[in-house]
Each structure stands twice: as structure tokens, then as C-alpha cells.
Design a protein around this motif. Sequence first.
Motif, PDB file in Angstrom:
ATOM      1  N   ILE A   5     -26.620  92.745  48.869  1.00 18.49           N
ATOM      2  CA  ILE A   5     -25.426  92.610  49.710  1.00 18.49           C
ATOM      3  C   ILE A   5     -24.299  91.935  48.941  1.00 18.49           C
ATOM      4  CG2 ILE A   5     -24.509  91.383  51.722  1.00 18.49           C
ATOM      5  CD1 ILE A   5     -27.056  92.066  53.202  1.00 18.49           C
ATOM      6  N   GLU A   6     -24.650  91.017  48.076  1.00 18.78           N
ATOM      7  CA  GLU A   6     -23.643  90.324  47.262  1.00 18.78           C
ATOM      8  C   GLU A   6     -22.855  91.320  46.420  1.00 18.78           C
ATOM      9  OE1 GLU A   6     -21.723  86.840  46.198  1.00 18.78           O
ATOM     10  OE2 GLU A   6     -23.560  86.847  47.394  1.00 18.78           O
ATOM     11  N   GLY A   7     -23.501  92.425  46.037  1.00 11.47           N
ATOM     12  CA  GLY A   7     -22.840  93.399  45.187  1.00 11.47           C
ATOM     13  C   GLY A   7     -22.038  94.437  45.932  1.00 11.47           C
ATOM     14  N   TRP A   8     -22.089  94.407  47.253  1.00 17.90           N
ATOM     15  CA  TRP A   8     -21.316  95.377  48.026  1.00 17.90           C
ATOM     16  C   TRP A   8     -19.862  94.921  48.072  1.00 17.90           C
ATOM     17  CZ3 TRP A   8     -24.977  95.936  52.870  1.00 17.90           C
ATOM     18  CH2 TRP A   8     -26.139  96.613  52.459  1.00 17.90           C
ATOM     19  N   ILE A   9     -18.991  95.705  47.509  1.00 17.68           N
ATOM     20  CA  ILE A   9     -17.573  95.346  47.481  1.00 17.68           C
ATOM     21  C   ILE A   9     -16.833  95.948  48.659  1.00 17.68           C
ATOM     22  CG2 ILE A   9     -15.443  95.506  46.134  1.00 17.68           C
ATOM     23  CD1 ILE A   9     -17.219  95.643  43.620  1.00 17.68           C
ATOM     24  N   ASN A  10     -17.127  97.206  48.947  1.00 19.92           N
ATOM     25  CA  ASN A  10     -16.502  97.858  50.094  1.00 19.92           C
ATOM     26  C   ASN A  10     -17.449  98.922  50.619  1.00 19.92           C
ATOM     27  OD1 ASN A  10     -16.121 100.278  48.515  1.00 19.92           O
ATOM     28  ND2 ASN A  10     -14.419  99.190  47.538  1.00 19.92           N
TER      29      ASN A  10
END
Length: 312
Positions: A238-243
Motif C-alpha cells: 500500500i505504501e507503494g500505491w501512488i494513485n
Amino acid sequence: MQGQERMCQEVADFFKSVQSVKKGTSIAGLYGIPGQGKTTLAKAFCNFKMGDFEGKVCHLEFSRGDSFERTKLALQYLTRCPQLILQTLTDRDQAQVELYRRLKGQRVLLVLDNVTEESIDEVTDYLKEELGENSCILLSARSVDVLEMHFKIGKRSCMRVPRLEEDEAIEILLEKAPIDVSTMGAEEKAFAVKCADRFLFEEVGRRGQTFHPLALKAFGGHLFSKYGPHLSKWAGEIEGWINRSSYGLDDLLAVLGKAFDSTRPEYRTIFMLLTLYMPTRMSPHKVTEWLAMVLNKEISFIEKAVSLNICF
């Protein structure tokens, strides 16, 4: 859905503040964006009030099915019409006459779920019924404008779908994972909170942020299938989800598909543009201008679409 009993009590308390509009019948509206749990709450409210109305409660869904079947359901559940008589009915007009005759003076709870501009005539027929003292009718729609403009329910008689609390959101997120939330350690709980908070959304006309139940459920299922019950790995992804465009998840299609299917045809192009191509770091006013330019539409048309909550 988590928090059902609490939310049902909120709806029941809200009805107490709604003035009877005709002969002791109270009519209230419930609204919220697609996937926020309107139908789940509407059905739960029927069960919640079953005892108070001696079983004379009925949930009618307007996003599917036909009017004849809905009328027969109302006859069956609100008036306990015998099956032998139901089987003799051949069309909705005939069923409506029978419903009017049997329903007159009965104290009931009727829930008309997912009403739209297209269902005005049918819904109006139900609102004309002469119900008994202290009857209740609940209409649900995706926006307060639908309830106010098309069904003449004042804003003071309409409530938003109640917000999920954080612990309830975590329960939904972990629904498919064999994790006992009540026994989680502090570190696991922190990871769970971090994951759930990623699914907080802003709503037009509402202060603060709101959890989106369908998104929580869909992505919780995806993350569990990918990482099992390891919440630290959930949080890492989830930390890597930008958009939204970076998710690349089949579950997202289910969330978007539900919203798209319930969007009026004339607004579906706007929905797709907002979902797939909306420019980042743009103010709501600039987004409206951008959509009007791309679609060659008047700004008022775009503003109306957005006011009807076509996208979450």
C-alpha cells in the motif's frame, strides 16, 4: 457489513426527527456514493425493525428486477397476501390495485432502494398508498439531489449513509483473512490501521473523510490472496500505491464496475474520464472546466453530473 446495528440505530433515531408528511407516515431519504453500503444498510434496517412492525417490512430494489415482481413482493411481505391470490395476478396494474386494497390502514415499513429519475412513476405509486399510523418509508439514492428534485424529500429529511468507524473498517479489510482483530498485537494493529486509512475518501459536501466499504473488501481480498495474513507486507504494498492507475488489480474493476453500472448513461463518459484520465493536482473548479472542454459540454451539465455523485 460491520457496524450494521449501530448504523441501523442511527437511521431509526433519524426517523424520530422526521415529521410525518401524510396521515402519520414518515418518509426519509438515505444517500451515499456507489459501494458505500446503501443496499446492505437498507436490508439490515428491515431486519432491525422487523419486530417493531410485526414482520410487515419490505425491501424493494430498483436497480434490478421489474415493477410487477416488486409489487408482488410488497403484497407478500406487507399484507401477507396468500400465494393463491398472488398467482392469479397477471400484470402490475392488477397487482397495484390489490396492494392498495390490502395495504390501506396497515402500519408498515417500506424501503425503496436505489431509486432514480427513471423510477419516478413507480415510486410515486408507493408513496400514494394510504398507510396506517406511524408507518415509515425509506428511499435510498446516490445523492440528496435525486431525493429532493425527483421525489420531493426535503434535505432535512435526508441523511447520508453513516460513516464506518476505524475498527469497523479494519474488520471489513480483514474479512477474508484468518486474523482475530481482538487479539492483534500493537504492531499488527498499527499495520492494520495504516492499511485501512488508505481507503479514506473525501465526499462532496461532507466534512472529514469516509471509509469506502467496497474498496476495503475488494483490496483486502486481493492483499490476502497475495501475501496471506502478513499485515506488514500489506502495508508495504500500500505504501507503494501512488494513485489509482498504479493498482493494476482485478478487484478494482469490480469496484469501478459497480459504480459505472449505476451511473446514468449520459454521465458515463464523464465517469470514465474522471476514473482513467483525470489530471492530477487540479482544483475541483479546474476539473469541471477541463471536462467541459474535453466533452464540449456546458459547465452546468458537468456540475450537475458531479452533484449526482457519479464517481467516488
